[in-house]
Design an enzyme around this catalytic site. Structure first.
Site, PDB file in Angstrom:
ATOM      1  N   ASP A  51      -8.564   0.678 -25.330  1.00 50.56           N
ATOM      2  CA  ASP A  51      -8.831   0.785 -23.790  1.00 50.56           C
ATOM      3  C   ASP A  51      -9.310   1.905 -23.255  1.00 50.56           C
ATOM      4  O   ASP A  51      -8.851   3.038 -23.624  1.00 50.56           O
ATOM      5  CB  ASP A  51      -7.625   0.394 -23.148  1.00 50.56           C
ATOM      6  CG  ASP A  51      -7.422  -1.142 -23.204  1.00 50.56           C
ATOM      7  OD1 ASP A  51      -6.181  -1.624 -22.812  1.00 50.56           O
ATOM      8  OD2 ASP A  51      -8.120  -1.897 -23.525  1.00 50.56           O
TER       9      ASP A  51
ATOM     10  N   GLU B 123       2.202  -7.794   8.817  1.00 50.65           N
ATOM     11  CA  GLU B 123       2.739  -6.157   8.857  1.00 50.65           C
ATOM     12  C   GLU B 123       3.538  -5.596   7.482  1.00 50.65           C
ATOM     13  O   GLU B 123       3.879  -4.726   7.443  1.00 50.65           O
ATOM     14  CB  GLU B 123       3.210  -5.861  10.021  1.00 50.65           C
ATOM     15  CG  GLU B 123       2.336  -6.194  11.213  1.00 50.65           C
ATOM     16  CD  GLU B 123       0.822  -5.907  10.880  1.00 50.65           C
ATOM     17  OE1 GLU B 123      -0.031  -6.701  11.232  1.00 50.65           O
ATOM     18  OE2 GLU B 123       0.437  -4.617  10.448  1.00 50.65           O
TER      19      GLU B 123
ATOM     20  N   PRO C 159       0.936  -1.300   0.124  1.00 47.40           N
ATOM     21  CA  PRO C 159      -0.045   0.094   0.137  1.00 47.40           C
ATOM     22  C   PRO C 159       1.091   1.436   0.014  1.00 47.40           C
ATOM     23  O   PRO C 159       0.291   2.269  -0.564  1.00 47.40           O
ATOM     24  CB  PRO C 159      -0.799  -0.183   1.184  1.00 47.40           C
ATOM     25  CG  PRO C 159      -0.668  -1.590   1.513  1.00 47.40           C
ATOM     26  CD  PRO C 159       0.426  -2.100   1.203  1.00 47.40           C
TER      27      PRO C 159
HETATM   28  C1  4FV Z   1      -1.516  -4.161  -1.086  1.00 44.56           C
HETATM   29  C2  4FV Z   1      -1.910  -3.202  -1.736  1.00 44.56           C
HETATM   30  C3  4FV Z   1      -1.735  -4.803   0.192  1.00 44.56           C
HETATM   31  C4  4FV Z   1      -0.441  -4.978   3.333  1.00 44.56           C
HETATM   32  C5  4FV Z   1      -0.217  -5.718   4.453  1.00 44.56           C
HETATM   33  C6  4FV Z   1      -0.276  -7.222   2.587  1.00 44.56           C
HETATM   34  C7  4FV Z   1      -0.896  -6.117   2.099  1.00 44.56           C
HETATM   35  C8  4FV Z   1       0.044  -7.227   3.910  1.00 44.56           C
HETATM   36  N1  4FV Z   1      -0.569  -4.721  -2.009  1.00 44.56           N
HETATM   37  N2  4FV Z   1      -1.553  -3.271  -3.079  1.00 44.56           N
HETATM   38  N3  4FV Z   1      -3.019  -2.241  -1.358  1.00 44.56           N
HETATM   39  N4  4FV Z   1      -0.713  -5.465   0.778  1.00 44.56           N
HETATM   40  O1  4FV Z   1      -2.749  -4.360   0.760  1.00 44.56           O
HETATM   41  O2  4FV Z   1      -0.561  -4.014  -3.196  1.00 44.56           O
HETATM   42  O3  4FV Z   1       1.394  -7.302   4.261  1.00 44.56           O
END
Ligand code: 4FV
Length: 272
Positions: free
Chosen positions: A168, A115, A88
């Protein structure tokens, strides 16, 4: 193009990527997808891949050593591989990034869990961090699948005709025009006549206008950065001055309109 997916749950990738267009692309050898189980690179008896965070706090953190070994294993086969961490905290994935990545030959996609990963993984191994959206998933695996799908369909030979990727949404950062197919009438709702006219210039004009109206109504932010042709600017002018205000009349819409006008003016000799 080759994708090496580093994950604790390789089974998640068994079916989603084997169906339909991606499945055929794999059969045709246009893409290769390999899952790498990070736990296979945890060399202790219990193959531990996570531990409690230094400084306390909730949850667990993925250990650096198993991840380091799994990345170095892939790099031992191809040192030029580009390593992406799905998180994220990454930059927001979009069509532009998908297009850029589609020019690469080999990607590592690191899927976090718990985490997230130890910070040294970022410092030592990650070339690019990408997020698929501002929400928290249980793992990066779904992000990896989204990325593989969006990138693979841009590769020559993956879609029926490469032209379709050019139509697209977002290709020229406009939303797509409305699509119709048989039946002509469904419960009293019928297909716009122009689409049955056989008049291709009228059809493409209608489609461009509908794409502009839909983008103006739903994603005016995209219009502000779109490269509109002069004809599209004229169409946008008509839309903006037609009584069909696309529901754009509150204050910040006015701001966006000003921005669209400004950017389109700066971009073109006779702006809107
Ligand atoms: C995420 C996203 C996502 C965060 C904690 C995996 C999680 C756990 N990955 N875009 N939004 N990953 O939420 O790519 O480790």
């Amino acid at each position: 193009m080759r994708f090496d997916i580093l994950t604790l749950f390789p089974g998640m990738f068994s079916s989603p990527l084997r169906e339909s267009i991606l499945g055929k692309a794999i059969e045709k050898g246009l893409i290769q997808i390999q899952t790498v189980n990070i736990r296979d690179f945890a060399l202790d008896k219990h193959q531990v891949v996570d531990d409690t965070p230094y400084g306390g706090g909730q949850g667990m953190v993925m250990k650096v050593e198993p991840i380091a070994r799994s990345i170095e294993w892939v790099k031992s086969q191809d040192p030029s591989v580009w390593t992406i961490y799905l998180t994220p905290q990454g930059k927001q994935f979009n069509q532009e990034i998908a297009l850029t990545l589609s020019s690469k030959s080999h990607l590592i996609l690191l899927c976090g869990r718990y985490e997230g990963v130890d910070e040294r993984v970022r410092e030592l191994f990650i070339d690019e961090e990408i997020s698929i959206g501002d929400y928290v998933l249980t793992g990066g695996e779904l992000g990896a699948m989204v990325l593989i799908d969006a990138v693979s369909r841009l590769l020559p030979g993956v879609l029926g005709s490469d032209r379709s990727a050019e139509e697209d949404s977002f290709f020229n950062s406009l939303l797509e025009y409305p699509q119709y197919t048989r039946p002509f009438d469904f419960r009293g709702s019928s297909v716009p006549e122009v689409l049955l006219s056989g008049n291709h210039s009228a059809i493409s004009l209608w489609r461009r206008k509908e794409a502009l109206k839909r983008t103006l109504a739903r994603r005016p932010d995209l219009l502000a950065k779109a490269n509109l042709s002069n004809e599209e600017k004229k169409l946008l002018e008509e839309i903006l001055h037609s009584n069909d205000d696309c529901g754009l009349r509150n204050a910040d819409d006015e701001q966006i309109l000003k921005k669209i006008r400004r950017t389109q003016t700066d971009k073109g000799e006779d702006g809107v």
